[in-house]
Motif scaffolding. Structure first.
Motif, mmCIF file in Angstrom:
data_model
loop_
_atom_site.group_PDB
_atom_site.id
_atom_site.type_symbol
_atom_site.label_atom_id
_atom_site.label_comp_id
_atom_site.label_asym_id
_atom_site.label_seq_id
_atom_site.Cartn_x
_atom_site.Cartn_y
_atom_site.Cartn_z
ATOM 1 N N ARG A 92 -0.242 2.577 13.136
ATOM 2 C CA ARG A 92 -1.338 2.307 12.202
ATOM 3 C C ARG A 92 -1.974 3.647 11.875
ATOM 4 N N LEU A 93 -1.705 4.146 10.703
ATOM 5 C CA LEU A 93 -2.102 5.510 10.355
ATOM 6 C C LEU A 93 -3.607 5.636 10.157
ATOM 7 N N PRO A 94 -4.189 6.733 10.613
ATOM 8 C CA PRO A 94 -5.608 6.987 10.342
ATOM 9 C C PRO A 94 -5.893 7.136 8.847
ATOM 10 N N LEU A 95 -4.932 7.724 8.126
ATOM 11 C CA LEU A 95 -5.109 7.977 6.688
ATOM 12 C C LEU A 95 -3.948 7.367 5.911
ATOM 13 N N LYS A 96 -4.243 6.776 4.769
ATOM 14 C CA LYS A 96 -3.184 6.232 3.925
ATOM 15 C C LYS A 96 -2.291 7.344 3.389
ATOM 16 N N LEU A 97 -1.037 7.010 3.142
ATOM 17 C CA LEU A 97 -0.124 7.957 2.506
ATOM 18 C C LEU A 97 -0.422 7.983 1.014
ATOM 19 N N LEU A 98 -0.501 9.171 0.461
ATOM 20 C CA LEU A 98 -0.832 9.323 -0.960
ATOM 21 C C LEU A 98 0.379 9.796 -1.736
ATOM 22 N N LEU A 99 0.637 9.146 -2.858
ATOM 23 C CA LEU A 99 1.724 9.559 -3.739
ATOM 24 C C LEU A 99 1.438 10.945 -4.298
ATOM 25 N N TYR A 100 2.510 11.718 -4.513
ATOM 26 C CA TYR A 100 2.351 12.959 -5.265
ATOM 27 C C TYR A 100 1.658 12.611 -6.587
ATOM 28 N N LYS A 101 0.706 13.415 -6.988
ATOM 29 C CA LYS A 101 -0.094 13.115 -8.179
ATOM 30 C C LYS A 101 0.782 12.914 -9.429
ATOM 31 N N ASN A 102 1.732 13.808 -9.633
ATOM 32 C CA ASN A 102 2.564 13.700 -10.838
ATOM 33 C C ASN A 102 3.478 12.479 -10.789
#
Length: 202
Positions: A92-102
Motif C-alpha cells: 500500500r503505497l504512501p504516494l500514488k503513482l503519477l503518470l508522466y505529464k506528457n
C-alpha cells in the motif's frame, strides 16, 4: 512536435506500463521505503540508512540481488526475504503513482478523439495490477483495457494480434508505445507501428 500526429490515422494505442506510463522506480523506491520501515519496527534497526543503501544500490546496479546485498550490509535475517517479495506484490503505497505529464496529456487527447487505449504489460500480474490500482489516472481508468502477458501465457505479439483481430483492424490502424527493444521486436513481428515513449516527451 505534437505527439498526436502519430495517432491521427490510428484507431487504438497499446501501452506498456513501467517506464512508459510512469517511472518504475516510483513504485520500487516506495516498496524499499516500506520494507525499511518494517525492519525498523520488527528488528529495531534504523530505517534511514537501509533506505539510503537500497536506493543507491538500485540506482547503481538495479534490482538484482538487492535483498541479499541489503541483508548482508545490515545483518537482516534471510527470513525477511518473504516480506520483501510480498511487499512488491501488495504494497500500500504512501504516494500514488503519477503518470508522466506528457503521457497523461497524450492519453487524454486519445480519449477526446475516441481512440481505444490498451495496456499490455509483462511481469508478475499481481504486482502490475497493484501498480495500476495505485496510479492516479485522472479519470482515464474507465477507458483502459488491460492484458497481463504472464496471466494469459501468451507473447506480447500474440496479444497484440488478438487485439487487432477483436477490433477488426489491420496493423497500420494501431500503434504500440513502449520503452525497450523487446516491445519493439514484438511489435515488428506483426508489423505494428511502434514508437518509444520518449518520443511523446519531446
Amino acid at each position: 512536435m505534437d505527439a498526436y500526429q502519430y495517432v491521427e490515422d490510428k484507431q487504438l494505442v497499446i501501452f506498456e506500463l513501467d517506464n512508459v506510463l510512469f517511472p518504475e522506480k516510483d513504485y520500487l523506491l516506495q516498496v524499499y521505503y516500506l520494507f525499511a520501515q518494517f525492519i525498523e519496527y520488527t528488528e529495531q534497526k534504523n530505517a534511514q540508512p537501509i533506505i539510503g543503501f537500497m536506493q543507491a544500490e538500485y540506482e547503481n546496479n538495479g534490482t538484482e540481488g538487492l535483498f541479499e546485498k541489503t541483508a548482508k550490509q545490515f545483518g537482516i535475517d534471510e527470513k525477511y526475504k518473504y516480506n520483501f517479495d510480498l511487499l512488491h506484490l501488495n504494497a500500500r503505497l504512501p504516494l500514488k503513482l503519477l503518470l508522466y505529464k506528457n503521457i497523461l496529456e497524450f492519453m487524454q487527447e486519445l480519449v477526446v478523439n475516441r481512440k481505444q487505449i490498451f495496456i499490455v504489460t509483462a511481469g508478475n500480474p499481481e504486482q502490475q495490477l497493484n501498480k495500476i490500482k495505485q496510479t492516479e489516472w485522472n479519470g482515464l481508468e474507465q477507458y483502459l483495457t488491460v492484458y497481463f502477458t504472464e496471466e494469459l501465457g501468451q507473447s506480447k505479439a500474440e496479444i497484440f494480434q488478438n487485439i487487432l483481430n477483436n477490433n477488426n483492424l489491420s496493423p497500420d490502424q494501431a500503434l504500440v508505445v513502449g520503452a525497450n527493444n523487446f516491445d519493439e521486436q514484438q511489435s515488428k513481428l506483426i508489423n505494428l507501428p511502434y514508437i518509444v515513449s520518449l518520443e511523446i516527451y519531446k
